[in-house]
Design an enzyme around this catalytic site. Structure first.
Site: not given
Ligand code: NDP
Length: 262
Positions: A143, A156
């Site tokens: 990020s 985070y």
């Molecule tokens: P979403 O909330 O849309 O997706 C997050 C994903 O991570 C889900 O599929 C969720 O799966 C999975 N996840 C989270 N915790 C766990 C866990 N403990 N075990 C297994 N799966 C997990 O978020 P984003 O798509 O936005 O985020 C994806 C990545 O991008 C993250 O690492 C986030 O930090 C990063 N990011 C996002 C930004 C943004 O603005 N959106 C900016 C910068 C970085 P489930 O719910 O099925 O467990």
């Protein structure tokens, strides 16, 4: 012919957002995929979208699991290799930005570090023996919070900074095995991480005024960066890098008091 024909790729956090968008693009590019997350229903929706995009049942494995649990990370890698016979790419995307400052208890710190950093190390440790055999690679989703100090996302921000350093350490240690490791550092990307109305507020009040490309990003825009970094032909000489994809947000600076010369 797709650029990932015959390649086996795990995308963590592919039940939603950037992970789902990435799985979709990689499937369109020919990849055989393990999709994974904790939410079974959302994973099934991703699978449905992959099939609609032209993938087939034999090229998709669904593994329900929690990346913070070591038994689940071991199972994720083992089930992938058992089904497909190898692993070419690990995309560590699962994570989440929990708002907090440093007054929050250490238990909150532990949970956020586990979700965003420790889980990635655990998965890499399991995957590396398999990636050595395929001369594969790793792409982590970090990020811009890892490179800018965002105190309202304190733990985070610390976790993602750690992930950027883990990236560099892994890249150096694994280069001799022919394994590349890179990060993509997204800015604000419209995903299920927040409700649509909250994204509207964030976009208008914070992103548009502070971002040269005056909008939030979309998951597919991150997917293209991940696809590039995951491809051993396209990014063969790139390792240990953190590629920022944030519309220019993090290069922007407060404007000085004097205006431009007329
Ligand atoms: P979403 O909330 O849309 O997706 C997050 C994903 O991570 C889900 O599929 C969720 O799966 C999975 N996840 C989270 N915790 C766990 C866990 N403990 N075990 C297994 N799966 C997990 O978020 P984003 O798509 O936005 O985020 C994806 C990545 O991008 C993250 O690492 C986030 O930090 C990063 N990011 C996002 C930004 C943004 O603005 N959106 C900016 C910068 C970085 P489930 O719910 O099925 O467990």
């Amino acid at each position: 012919m797709g650029k990932f024909d015959g390649k086996v790729i795990i995308v963590t956090g592919s039940s939603s957002g950037i992970g789902r968008g990435t799985a979709l693009l990689l499937a369109q590019q020919g990849a055989t995929l393990t999709i994974t997350g904790r939410n079974t229903e959302k994973l099934e929706e991703t699978k449905k979208q992959l099939l609609s995009a032209g993938s087939t049942e034999d090229k998709i494995l669904v593994v329900v699991g929690d990346v913070t649990k070591e038994e689940d990370t071991k199972r994720l890698i083992a089930e992938t290799v058992n089904k497909f016979g190898k692993l070419d790419v690990l995309v560590n995307n699962a994570g989440g930005a929990t708002p907090c400052d440093i007054s929050q208890p250490l238990t909150v710190f532990d949970d956020i570090i586990n979700q965003n950093l420790r889980s990635v190390l655990a998965l890499c440790q399991e995957a590396i023996p398999h990636l050595k055999k395929t001369k594969g690679n790793i792409v982590n989703v970090s990020s811009i919070a890892g490179i800018r100090a965002m105190y309202t996302l304190a733990y985070y921000s610390i976790a993602k900074a750690g992930l950027d350093q883990l990236n560099r350490i892994l890249a150096i240690q694994l280069a001799q095995d022919g394994i590349r490791v890179n990060n993509v550092n997204p800015g604000a990307i419209r995903t299920d991480a927040m409700p649509a109305e909250a994204w509207d507020v964030v976009e208008e009040s914070w992103i548009k005024p502070n971002t040269p490309i005056s909008r939030v990003g979309q998951p597919v825009e991150m997917a293209h960066v991940i696809s590039f970094l995951a491809n051993n032909e396209e990014s063969s000489y790139i390792t240990g890098q953190s590629i920022v994809a944030d519309g220019g947000f993090s290069i922007n600076s407060p404007v000085p008091p004097m205006g431009p010369k007329t």
